[in-house]
Design an enzyme around this catalytic site. Structure first.
Site, PDB file in Angstrom:
ATOM      1  N   HIS A   3     -43.429  -6.383  -6.543  1.00  0.00           N
ATOM      2  CA  HIS A   3     -41.945  -5.096  -6.835  1.00  0.00           C
ATOM      3  C   HIS A   3     -42.561  -3.785  -6.581  1.00  0.00           C
ATOM      4  O   HIS A   3     -43.647  -3.610  -6.151  1.00  0.00           O
ATOM      5  CB  HIS A   3     -42.217  -5.325  -9.044  1.00  0.00           C
ATOM      6  CG  HIS A   3     -41.191  -4.776  -9.443  1.00  0.00           C
ATOM      7  ND1 HIS A   3     -41.367  -3.678 -10.293  1.00  0.00           N
ATOM      8  CD2 HIS A   3     -39.891  -4.512  -8.748  1.00  0.00           C
ATOM      9  CE1 HIS A   3     -40.391  -3.779 -10.856  1.00  0.00           C
ATOM     10  NE2 HIS A   3     -39.252  -3.606  -9.824  1.00  0.00           N
ATOM     11  N   ASP A  44     -31.084  -1.997  12.976  1.00  0.00           N
ATOM     12  CA  ASP A  44     -30.211  -2.060  14.799  1.00  0.00           C
ATOM     13  C   ASP A  44     -31.125  -2.367  15.744  1.00  0.00           C
ATOM     14  O   ASP A  44     -32.962  -1.844  15.348  1.00  0.00           O
ATOM     15  CB  ASP A  44     -29.538  -1.197  14.856  1.00  0.00           C
ATOM     16  CG  ASP A  44     -30.060   0.233  14.941  1.00  0.00           C
ATOM     17  OD1 ASP A  44     -30.799   0.593  15.293  1.00  0.00           O
ATOM     18  OD2 ASP A  44     -28.665   1.603  14.595  1.00  0.00           O
ATOM     19  N   HIS A  68     -30.623  10.650   8.494  1.00  0.00           N
ATOM     20  CA  HIS A  68     -31.285   9.918   9.905  1.00  0.00           C
ATOM     21  C   HIS A  68     -32.637  10.150   9.574  1.00  0.00           C
ATOM     22  O   HIS A  68     -33.503   9.264   9.762  1.00  0.00           O
ATOM     23  CB  HIS A  68     -31.075   9.836  10.629  1.00  0.00           C
ATOM     24  CG  HIS A  68     -30.838   9.011  12.249  1.00  0.00           C
ATOM     25  ND1 HIS A  68     -31.006   7.331  11.727  1.00  0.00           N
ATOM     26  CD2 HIS A  68     -31.304   8.517  13.086  1.00  0.00           C
ATOM     27  CE1 HIS A  68     -31.044   6.682  11.680  1.00  0.00           C
ATOM     28  NE2 HIS A  68     -31.878   7.482  13.024  1.00  0.00           N
ATOM     29  N   TYR A 101     -27.405   3.379  13.424  1.00  0.00           N
ATOM     30  CA  TYR A 101     -27.206   4.186  12.237  1.00  0.00           C
ATOM     31  C   TYR A 101     -27.040   2.254  10.951  1.00  0.00           C
ATOM     32  O   TYR A 101     -27.167   3.006  10.063  1.00  0.00           O
ATOM     33  CB  TYR A 101     -26.540   5.160  11.158  1.00  0.00           C
ATOM     34  CG  TYR A 101     -26.683   6.558  11.940  1.00  0.00           C
ATOM     35  CD1 TYR A 101     -27.953   7.205  12.148  1.00  0.00           C
ATOM     36  CD2 TYR A 101     -25.877   6.867  12.214  1.00  0.00           C
ATOM     37  CE1 TYR A 101     -27.509   8.234  12.566  1.00  0.00           C
ATOM     38  CE2 TYR A 101     -25.729   7.703  13.501  1.00  0.00           C
ATOM     39  CZ  TYR A 101     -27.231   8.507  13.382  1.00  0.00           C
ATOM     40  OH  TYR A 101     -27.182  10.044  13.807  1.00  0.00           O
ATOM     41  N   ALA A 102     -26.983   1.354  11.593  1.00  0.00           N
ATOM     42  CA  ALA A 102     -26.900   0.014  10.889  1.00  0.00           C
ATOM     43  C   ALA A 102     -28.131  -0.144  10.592  1.00  0.00           C
ATOM     44  O   ALA A 102     -29.238  -1.080  11.228  1.00  0.00           O
ATOM     45  CB  ALA A 102     -26.204  -1.312  12.028  1.00  0.00           C
ATOM     46  N   ASN A 103     -28.972   0.791   9.750  1.00  0.00           N
ATOM     47  CA  ASN A 103     -30.516   0.915   9.069  1.00  0.00           C
ATOM     48  C   ASN A 103     -29.980   1.040   8.093  1.00  0.00           C
ATOM     49  O   ASN A 103     -29.392   1.772   7.134  1.00  0.00           O
ATOM     50  CB  ASN A 103     -31.426   1.330   9.941  1.00  0.00           C
ATOM     51  CG  ASN A 103     -30.953   1.926  11.400  1.00  0.00           C
ATOM     52  OD1 ASN A 103     -31.555   0.800  12.364  1.00  0.00           O
ATOM     53  ND2 ASN A 103     -30.774   2.281  11.683  1.00  0.00           N
TER      54      ASN A 103
END
Length: 123
Positions: free
Chosen positions: A20, A28, A90, A112-114
């Site tokens: 937890h 990316d 970012h 920015y596909a993170n």
């Protein structure tokens, strides 16, 4: 052999170790990942597998209670995340990677596909 679900043994093991509030990320193929953070590299070629393909495979396997994305993340990436989302710069997202248990590297080439995910509990 497993009958269903994730097949990658490193990914299965990493997910099983999560507790937890532990954090982990889906990234990316260009995101710089700190040296000490475990990388589960699923990238084959540019674009394969996509961020969406990886996230869709993960959703039935993990409990998530929050996520962090960068300000520049495309709307389609935000829409794929089914939890409360914190938006940071970012640079802040990259700094938070240092605390992740692991990062899953995809073949995604969208900037920015993170996403950093915070683990929840199933009870």
């Amino acid at each position: 052999m497993k009958k269903s679900g994730l097949l990658n043994p490193d990914l299965c093991y990493a997910i099983a170790r999560l507790g937890h509030t532990d954090t982990w990320a889906v990234a990316d193929c260009g995101l710089p990942i700190p040296e000490h953070v475990e990388i589960i590299d699923l990238a084959l070629v540019f674009g394969i597998p996509t961020f969406e393909q990886v996230l869709n495979a993960l959703k039935p396997e993990v409990v998530v209670e929050g996520a962090v994305i960068a300000e520049g993340a495309p709307e389609r990436i935000r829409e794929m995340v089914d939890t409360d989302v914190e938006v940071v710069t970012h640079e802040e997202l990259k700094a938070q990677l240092a605390e992740c248990a692991f990062v899953i590297r995809t073949g995604e080439t969208t900037a920015y596909a993170n996403v950093i995910f915070k683990s929840g509990v199933a009870f």
